[in-house]
Design a protein around this motif. Structure first.
Motif, PDB file in Angstrom:
ATOM      1  N   TYR A  56       0.242  -8.100  -0.696  1.00  0.00           N
ATOM      2  CA  TYR A  56       0.021  -6.784  -1.282  1.00  0.00           C
ATOM      3  C   TYR A  56       0.121  -6.876  -2.805  1.00  0.00           C
ATOM      4  CZ  TYR A  56       0.342  -1.791  -2.206  1.00  0.00           C
ATOM      5  OH  TYR A  56       0.114  -0.521  -2.666  1.00  0.00           O
ATOM      6  N   SER A  77       3.470 -10.163   4.158  1.00  0.00           N
ATOM      7  CA  SER A  77       2.268  -9.363   4.011  1.00  0.00           C
ATOM      8  C   SER A  77       1.816  -9.474   2.571  1.00  0.00           C
ATOM      9  CB  SER A  77       2.542  -7.903   4.372  1.00  0.00           C
ATOM     10  OG  SER A  77       1.394  -7.112   4.142  1.00  0.00           O
ATOM     11  N   LYS A  85      -9.191  -0.057   4.399  1.00  0.00           N
ATOM     12  CA  LYS A  85      -8.646   0.082   5.741  1.00  0.00           C
ATOM     13  C   LYS A  85      -7.143  -0.206   5.715  1.00  0.00           C
ATOM     14  CE  LYS A  85     -12.929  -1.442   7.980  1.00  0.00           C
ATOM     15  NZ  LYS A  85     -13.548  -2.438   8.897  1.00  0.00           N
ATOM     16  N   GLU A 106       3.939  -3.090  12.058  1.00  0.00           N
ATOM     17  CA  GLU A 106       3.722  -3.575  10.698  1.00  0.00           C
ATOM     18  C   GLU A 106       2.914  -2.537   9.925  1.00  0.00           C
ATOM     19  OE1 GLU A 106       3.163  -7.901  10.174  1.00  0.00           O
ATOM     20  OE2 GLU A 106       2.604  -7.878  12.284  1.00  0.00           O
ATOM     21  N   ASN A 107       3.152  -2.482   8.617  1.00  0.00           N
ATOM     22  CA  ASN A 107       2.523  -1.469   7.760  1.00  0.00           C
ATOM     23  C   ASN A 107       2.722  -0.084   8.363  1.00  0.00           C
ATOM     24  OD1 ASN A 107       1.097  -0.558   5.497  1.00  0.00           O
ATOM     25  ND2 ASN A 107      -0.868  -0.677   6.543  1.00  0.00           N
ATOM     26  N   ASN A 163       1.436 -12.646   7.575  1.00  0.00           N
ATOM     27  CA  ASN A 163       1.898 -12.554   8.963  1.00  0.00           C
ATOM     28  C   ASN A 163       2.781 -13.719   9.384  1.00  0.00           C
ATOM     29  OD1 ASN A 163       0.622 -10.063   9.567  1.00  0.00           O
ATOM     30  ND2 ASN A 163      -1.326 -11.147   9.864  1.00  0.00           N
ATOM     31  N   GLN A 207      -3.310  -1.768  16.097  1.00  0.00           N
ATOM     32  CA  GLN A 207      -3.886  -3.012  16.615  1.00  0.00           C
ATOM     33  C   GLN A 207      -3.364  -3.326  18.020  1.00  0.00           C
ATOM     34  OE1 GLN A 207      -2.533  -5.817  13.679  1.00  0.00           O
ATOM     35  NE2 GLN A 207      -0.524  -6.057  14.594  1.00  0.00           N
ATOM     36  N   ASP A 243      -3.897  -1.864   6.762  1.00  0.00           N
ATOM     37  CA  ASP A 243      -3.565  -3.101   7.480  1.00  0.00           C
ATOM     38  C   ASP A 243      -2.903  -2.774   8.822  1.00  0.00           C
ATOM     39  OD1 ASP A 243      -4.461  -4.241   5.171  1.00  0.00           O
ATOM     40  OD2 ASP A 243      -2.515  -5.056   4.537  1.00  0.00           O
ATOM     41  N   HIS A 244      -3.371  -3.463   9.883  1.00  0.00           N
ATOM     42  CA  HIS A 244      -2.811  -3.410  11.242  1.00  0.00           C
ATOM     43  C   HIS A 244      -3.150  -2.121  12.000  1.00  0.00           C
ATOM     44  CE1 HIS A 244      -0.592  -7.018  10.225  1.00  0.00           C
ATOM     45  NE2 HIS A 244      -0.082  -6.393   9.179  1.00  0.00           N
ATOM     46  N   ASN A 281      -0.049  -0.492   2.751  1.00  0.00           N
ATOM     47  CA  ASN A 281      -0.908  -1.646   2.509  1.00  0.00           C
ATOM     48  C   ASN A 281      -2.314  -1.405   3.059  1.00  0.00           C
ATOM     49  OD1 ASN A 281       1.382  -2.916   1.469  1.00  0.00           O
ATOM     50  ND2 ASN A 281       1.941  -3.757   3.463  1.00  0.00           N
ATOM     51  N   TRP A 282      -3.303  -1.484   2.177  1.00  0.00           N
ATOM     52  CA  TRP A 282      -4.714  -1.261   2.533  1.00  0.00           C
ATOM     53  C   TRP A 282      -5.553  -2.415   2.031  1.00  0.00           C
ATOM     54  CZ3 TRP A 282      -6.845   3.609   4.444  1.00  0.00           C
ATOM     55  CH2 TRP A 282      -5.869   4.559   4.768  1.00  0.00           C
ATOM     56  N   THR A 283      -6.547  -2.802   2.815  1.00  0.00           N
ATOM     57  CA  THR A 283      -7.479  -3.860   2.438  1.00  0.00           C
ATOM     58  C   THR A 283      -8.901  -3.374   2.687  1.00  0.00           C
ATOM     59  OG1 THR A 283      -5.866  -5.556   3.060  1.00  0.00           O
ATOM     60  CG2 THR A 283      -8.147  -6.265   2.787  1.00  0.00           C
TER      61      THR A 283
END
Length: 536
Positions: A261, A259, A36, A25-26, A206, A78, A38-39, A31-33
């Motif tokens: 975003y 996801s 960081k 994934e990602n 997810n 992850q 994601d995943h 995709n950042w949160t």
């Protein structure tokens, strides 16, 4: 803000599965949160590198840059439980303005308490002397049993030869005989929930979903699908499981995980299955000024919009500056190669498409369906003709293919009916060609009879009939056709009608198209003294 939803009426069928897909994934670091990706954060010590988001991407708009340090460092994916099987882990890498001696892909065993097996680090071969061009890094490994692992990308320590950080993008993990074990090692595959678009937008990230809808727009690597409840972005989904390209108007089923975003859910790295095709039209777009865009980024809502602005092209970025916007900037999401060829840096365009999400707190990301150059419109060629100068079917095909032609003009085309597909709602879908065969056909979509009269019977037209049709031509998703509402000018030479009068049976023998003798020729086709004529 006004929101337009397209109401689709289609019965959608069964879903097929794909044997091999990207398990990550990602995978493209889009995709950042909270700074960081994601995943890509490990709970164990397997991942220990410092990183930043980079806009120097292999594809898309984002990549990850691994920061140079005094010791070897690792980027870890992850912790994931993989089934026994053979896997290929791949990513793309380049240096950031300098040299990186080497990098490699690998994995490490991790127990349920996130403790790393110190003897469990397993890497593939080194890829050496990485400069400023993208290179592919790949490692194939085999697991003899179900194993909890963290996938790894190595960043070598700073040295005389390693003088730059490493930029990484487009990772993938594929397998023919393995797979991810969901649910803490139970061996059960995730249960995909069938949802409407609105339900998928409201579900938790997810969540495995299946969403059925119609393809509304397709770009360089993704698509927008919609149903009667709304629209959703399908990231990196613009082909079907059989590798056929998705097309606007396709009925489709999309399977993947949600996801969050840019303010909305999207379906990432999903699988799509074509279920059919349908006719549809876009809603009227919401015309948005610069001030409207500024408001939109503070309270976004997926919408079909149109903006006018000056295009700025920089690398992979196609941004649009709209007059009156103090913060917001339009951004074309992953333009296709065909769209890129159409666009020119510094020119002004009217862009129409789906505003799907916000990025960077200021970019209104638009999946473009139409781009019109402003102020430099090319005068279209006049293609109008007469029944006496009716085009052949071959000429009609050539006219449709020439983008300089004014297809809004009514034209006459002559040919022979090659087949009749259906007769309903007082019109017909039929095909004509120059020789009456099913080669190089032109579709007559929901066309009417002579002079625009209703086609109410199946025997109104038959293969071999000679016709001159008039209406407007179009290319609909690769099919050349007359638009809905065309009319027949002549049918087997009949072009004029006769008055609706009572005729003496001794003078005229009148039959309807079902072979029944009548005394009056009303509206429609009749056989009078052995000849087909049009009553009115």
């Amino acid at each position: 803000m006004k929101k337009f939803l397209l109401f689709l009426f289609a019965a959608l069928g069964a879903l097929s599965m794909s044997a091999q897909t990207n398990l990550l994934e990602n995978a493209s670091f889009e995709n950042w949160t909270d700074g960081k990706p994601d995943h890509w954060t490990t709970a164990s010590s397997a991942g220990n590198v410092t990183y930043t988001q980079s806009d120097d991407a292999h594809t898309g708009k984002s990549a990850i840059q691994l920061t140079l340090a005094s010791k070897n460092k690792r980027l870890g994916y992850q912790e994931t439980i993989l089934k026994a099987g053979t896997y290929t882990f791949t990513f793309w890498a380049k240096s950031a303005d300098g040299n990186v001696t080497a990098t490699r892909a690998g994995y490490v065993d991790v127990d349920d308490n996130n403790n790393v097996n110190s003897n469990g680090y397993k890497y593939g071969e080194y890829i050496n002397d990485i400069q400023g061009e993208w290179v592919k890094v790949e490692h194939t490994f085999k697991l003899e049993a179900d194993t909890r692992v963290a996938l790894l990308i190595m960043m070598p320590q700073k040295s005389k030869k390693t003088t730059a950080s490493l930029i990484v993008d487009d990772a993938s993990l594929t397998t023919e005989d393995g797979g991810i074990i969901e649910g803490g090692g139970t061996g059960e595959e995730p249960e995909y929930q069938k949802m409407t678009v609105a339900e998928a937008q409201a579900a938790a990230a997810n969540t495995p979903v299946i969403v059925e809808g119609t393809v509304m727009a397709v770009n360089g690597n993704s698509a927008v699908i919609g149903d009667e409840t709304g629209y959703i972005f399908c990231y990196k989904t613009n082909t079907y499981t059989d590798n056929a390209a998705m097309a606007v108007g396709d009925k489709t089923s999309v399977e993947g995980k949600l996801s969050a975003y840019g303010g909305f859910n999207q379906i990432n790295d999903s699988k799509a299955t074509k279920l059919g095709t349908m006719e549809f039209s876009y809603p009227e777009p919401t015309i948005m000024t610069g001030a409207d865009l500024d408001s939109w980024i503070t309270e976004p809502e997926i919408d079909y919009i149109q903006v006018r602005g000056v295009l700025t092209i920089s690398g992979n970025y196609y941004n649009v500056n709209v007059d009156g916007a103090t913060t917001a900037i339009g951004s074309i999401v992953y333009p296709s190669d065909a769209l890129k060829e159409q666009l020119s840096n510094g020119s002004t365009y009217d862009l129409t498409g789906f505003a799907m999400y916000v990025s960077g707190s200021k970019y209104v990301n638009i999946v473009v369906t139409e781009a019109k150059l402003v102020g430099q419109e090319v005068e279209k060629k006049d293609i109008a003709n007469t029944p006496e100068t009716a085009y052949t079917v071959a000429e009609a095909h050539a006219i449709i293919l020439d983008t300089d032609n004014d297809l809004s003009q009514t034209v006459y085309v002559k040919g022979k009916v090659s087949r009749v597909q259906s007769v309903k709602n007082n019109n017909a879908i039929y095909f004509i060609s120059d020789d009456g065969t099913e080669t190089d056909e032109l579709e007559i979509y929901q066309g009417y009879g002579i002079g625009g009269e209703d086609i109410a019977s199946d025997d109104y037209l038959k293969a071999g009939d000679e016709v001159i049709v008039y209406g407007t031509l179009a290319d609909y998703n690769g099919t050349h056709e007359f638009n809905k509402g065309s009319k027949i000018y002549s049918l087997n030479g009949i072009t004029v009608g006769i008055e609706s009068i009572t005729l003496n049976a001794k003078q005229h023998e009148i039959y309807d198209m079902q072979g029944r003798r009548v005394t009056r020729a009303n509206k429609g086709l009749y056989i009078v003294n052995g000849k087909k004529v049009l009553g009115k």
